[in-house]
Write a protein that holds these residues in place. Sequence first.
Motif, short mmCIF file in Angstrom:
data_model
loop_
_atom_site.label_atom_id
_atom_site.label_comp_id
_atom_site.label_asym_id
_atom_site.label_seq_id
_atom_site.Cartn_x
_atom_site.Cartn_y
_atom_site.Cartn_z
N UNK A 3 0.84 -1.21 0.00
CA UNK A 3 0.00 0.00 0.00
C UNK A 3 0.88 1.26 0.00
N UNK A 4 1.86 1.26 -0.91
CA UNK A 4 2.79 2.38 -1.02
C UNK A 4 2.77 3.00 -2.41
N UNK A 5 1.63 2.90 -3.08
CA UNK A 5 1.49 3.52 -4.41
C UNK A 5 1.41 5.03 -4.22
N UNK A 6 2.28 5.75 -4.93
CA UNK A 6 2.31 7.20 -4.84
C UNK A 6 2.42 7.79 -6.24
N UNK A 7 2.12 9.06 -6.35
CA UNK A 7 2.28 9.74 -7.63
C UNK A 7 3.76 9.76 -8.02
N UNK A 8 4.64 10.01 -7.06
CA UNK A 8 6.08 9.98 -7.33
C UNK A 8 6.49 8.59 -7.82
N UNK A 9 6.00 7.56 -7.17
CA UNK A 9 6.32 6.20 -7.58
C UNK A 9 5.84 5.90 -8.98
N UNK A 10 4.66 6.36 -9.30
CA UNK A 10 4.12 6.16 -10.64
C UNK A 10 5.00 6.86 -11.68
N UNK A 11 5.43 8.06 -11.36
CA UNK A 11 6.30 8.80 -12.28
C UNK A 11 7.69 8.16 -12.40
N UNK A 12 8.25 7.72 -11.27
CA UNK A 12 9.54 7.02 -11.32
C UNK A 12 9.44 5.76 -12.18
#
Length: 189
Positions: free
Chosen positions: A52-61
């Motif tokens: 449960x660590x989905x983030x916008x930054x993670x998506x972009x990375x």
Amino acid sequence: MNLPNLVSVIRILLAPAMFYFALNQQSYWFFGVLIFAVFTDVLDGFLARILDQATTLGSRLDSWGDFIIYATMAICAWILWPDIMLREKLYFIIIVLSFTLPVLVGLIKFHTIISYHTWSVKLAVAVTTISYILLFAEISDWPFRIATLFCVYAAIEEIAITLLIHRQRVNVRTVWQVLKYNKNSHGSR
């Protein structure tokens, strides 16, 4: 920085290793790093969901990692297997355009890299990666040609999503999701 983001950063850092092995004509090591990079592409999304660590930054990375690795993969193919690339240049060009045109449309509209992570792109990447290995291991060339169709469909879907949404969004799985969202938002007015 969470674990899924770290995995995406590791994928980005694998690009120089891929170049090193390609420039030194070490195709087996290149394939090994490529397979590991594809594994990290699957792993970061899996970890983001289960932790449960989905983030916008993670998506972009993740999107930056994909763009860097798949661009590196294409350039390294020219370095390692120029004869095969010349023979398959039409399909190669179509795949590269399928990969870059959605990004360019997103850059023009939103001034940033899109991060949709559609199911069609996931399928296209899987099919293309397998076909890429089969092609350059000189096992078979027809899967690479068929992979072109998957890539074209995925590109059309991502471009359609970009044209249909009004503000930049991440993790849009299908164009149908956008159409449903647009229908519901217009119906509620």
